[in-house]
Design a protein around this motif. Structure first.
Motif, PDB file in Angstrom:
ATOM      1  N   GLU A  73     -12.450   6.502  12.914  1.00 34.25           N
ATOM      2  CA  GLU A  73     -12.266   5.162  12.350  1.00 34.25           C
ATOM      3  C   GLU A  73     -13.432   4.267  12.714  1.00 34.25           C
ATOM      4  O   GLU A  73     -14.089   4.469  13.725  1.00 34.25           O
ATOM      5  CB  GLU A  73     -10.945   4.549  12.802  1.00 34.25           C
TER       6      GLU A  73
ATOM      7  N   ALA B 139       0.464  -0.622   4.528  1.00 27.74           N
ATOM      8  CA  ALA B 139       1.299   0.028   5.532  1.00 27.74           C
ATOM      9  C   ALA B 139       2.683  -0.610   5.561  1.00 27.74           C
ATOM     10  O   ALA B 139       2.814  -1.830   5.397  1.00 27.74           O
ATOM     11  CB  ALA B 139       0.646  -0.069   6.895  1.00 27.74           C
TER      12      ALA B 139
ATOM     13  N   LEU C 191       4.065  -0.061  12.149  1.00 23.05           N
ATOM     14  CA  LEU C 191       2.758  -0.515  12.642  1.00 23.05           C
ATOM     15  C   LEU C 191       2.817  -1.098  14.041  1.00 23.05           C
ATOM     16  O   LEU C 191       3.837  -1.622  14.467  1.00 23.05           O
ATOM     17  CB  LEU C 191       2.202  -1.605  11.723  1.00 23.05           C
TER      18      LEU C 191
ATOM     19  N   GLN D 253       0.113  -3.268  14.688  1.00 24.26           N
ATOM     20  CA  GLN D 253      -0.480  -4.553  14.293  1.00 24.26           C
ATOM     21  C   GLN D 253      -0.769  -4.480  12.802  1.00 24.26           C
ATOM     22  O   GLN D 253      -0.679  -3.421  12.204  1.00 24.26           O
ATOM     23  CB  GLN D 253      -1.749  -4.846  15.094  1.00 24.26           C
ATOM     24  N   SER D 254      -1.105  -5.611  12.189  1.00 29.80           N
ATOM     25  CA  SER D 254      -1.316  -5.613  10.738  1.00 29.80           C
ATOM     26  C   SER D 254      -2.548  -4.798  10.351  1.00 29.80           C
ATOM     27  O   SER D 254      -3.512  -4.707  11.098  1.00 29.80           O
ATOM     28  CB  SER D 254      -1.433  -7.033  10.208  1.00 29.80           C
ATOM     29  N   VAL D 255      -2.466  -4.195   9.174  1.00 28.04           N
ATOM     30  CA  VAL D 255      -3.538  -3.358   8.629  1.00 28.04           C
ATOM     31  C   VAL D 255      -3.836  -3.883   7.227  1.00 28.04           C
ATOM     32  O   VAL D 255      -2.910  -4.211   6.477  1.00 28.04           O
ATOM     33  CB  VAL D 255      -3.086  -1.877   8.564  1.00 28.04           C
TER      34      VAL D 255
ATOM     35  N   LEU E 207      -5.761  -0.608   1.973  1.00 29.68           N
ATOM     36  CA  LEU E 207      -6.711   0.497   2.131  1.00 29.68           C
ATOM     37  C   LEU E 207      -6.815   1.281   0.831  1.00 29.68           C
ATOM     38  O   LEU E 207      -5.802   1.549   0.185  1.00 29.68           O
ATOM     39  CB  LEU E 207      -6.252   1.426   3.255  1.00 29.68           C
TER      40      LEU E 207
ATOM     41  N   LEU F 171      -8.474   0.756  10.856  1.00 30.17           N
ATOM     42  CA  LEU F 171      -7.187   1.460  10.899  1.00 30.17           C
ATOM     43  C   LEU F 171      -6.471   1.219  12.224  1.00 30.17           C
ATOM     44  O   LEU F 171      -5.489   1.894  12.531  1.00 30.17           O
ATOM     45  CB  LEU F 171      -7.409   2.968  10.724  1.00 30.17           C
TER      46      LEU F 171
ATOM     47  N   GLY G 104      -4.251  -0.594  13.533  1.00 27.72           N
ATOM     48  CA  GLY G 104      -2.800  -0.749  13.641  1.00 27.72           C
ATOM     49  C   GLY G 104      -2.017   0.506  13.318  1.00 27.72           C
ATOM     50  O   GLY G 104      -0.819   0.590  13.578  1.00 27.72           O
ATOM     51  N   LEU G 105      -2.671   1.504  12.726  1.00 27.77           N
ATOM     52  CA  LEU G 105      -1.971   2.736  12.356  1.00 27.77           C
ATOM     53  C   LEU G 105      -1.825   3.653  13.564  1.00 27.77           C
ATOM     54  O   LEU G 105      -2.658   3.652  14.462  1.00 27.77           O
ATOM     55  CB  LEU G 105      -2.736   3.471  11.258  1.00 27.77           C
TER      56      LEU G 105
ATOM     57  N   SER H   9       3.021   6.343  11.180  1.00 27.09           N
ATOM     58  CA  SER H   9       2.903   5.188  10.282  1.00 27.09           C
ATOM     59  C   SER H   9       2.939   5.664   8.832  1.00 27.09           C
ATOM     60  O   SER H   9       2.445   6.740   8.504  1.00 27.09           O
ATOM     61  CB  SER H   9       1.585   4.436  10.519  1.00 27.09           C
TER      62      SER H   9
END
Length: 99
Positions: free
Chosen positions: A15, A39, A44, A46-48, A51, A81, A83-84, A88
């Motif tokens: 990443e 997502a 999660l 955290q926010s993503v 994508l 990425l 938060g993934l 997820s």
């Protein structure tokens, strides 16, 4: 009835600030190059960002799509990425007709 494509993260191989490479399992719909994914919030840390699915590789060959219950190595872009995590789930914004 239309169905969203759904991908579950198995692992993140690489990443950077604009995306990365993941091993995923298709758990719904047909995942295609060019689709945009978000997502599911409950999966999660955290926010993503949104994508884009840029590349799909299966058995060391690039393909344009794959479907459940298959796995693939995918390249995603559009943001980090971070938060993934394993488990997820990514859901496509565009809808695919069910066969």
């Amino acid at each position: 009835m239309p169905v969203n494509s759904r991908l579950q993260i198995y692992s993140i191989e690489f990443e950077d600030s604009d995306g990365g490479v993941c091993i995923v399992r298709c758990i719904g719909g047909i995942a295609r190059v060019g689709q945009i994914f978000v997502a599911e919030e409950e999966t999660l840390e955290q926010s993503v960002p949104q994508l884009t699915l840029n590349q799909i590789e299966r058995y060391n060959r690039q393909v344009e799509f794959f479907d459940p219950p298959h796995n693939a190595r995918v390249h995603l872009s559009g943001g980090p990425l971070a938060g993934l995590r394993e488990g997820s789930v990514l859901v496509s914004l565009d809808l695919e007709p069910r066969s």
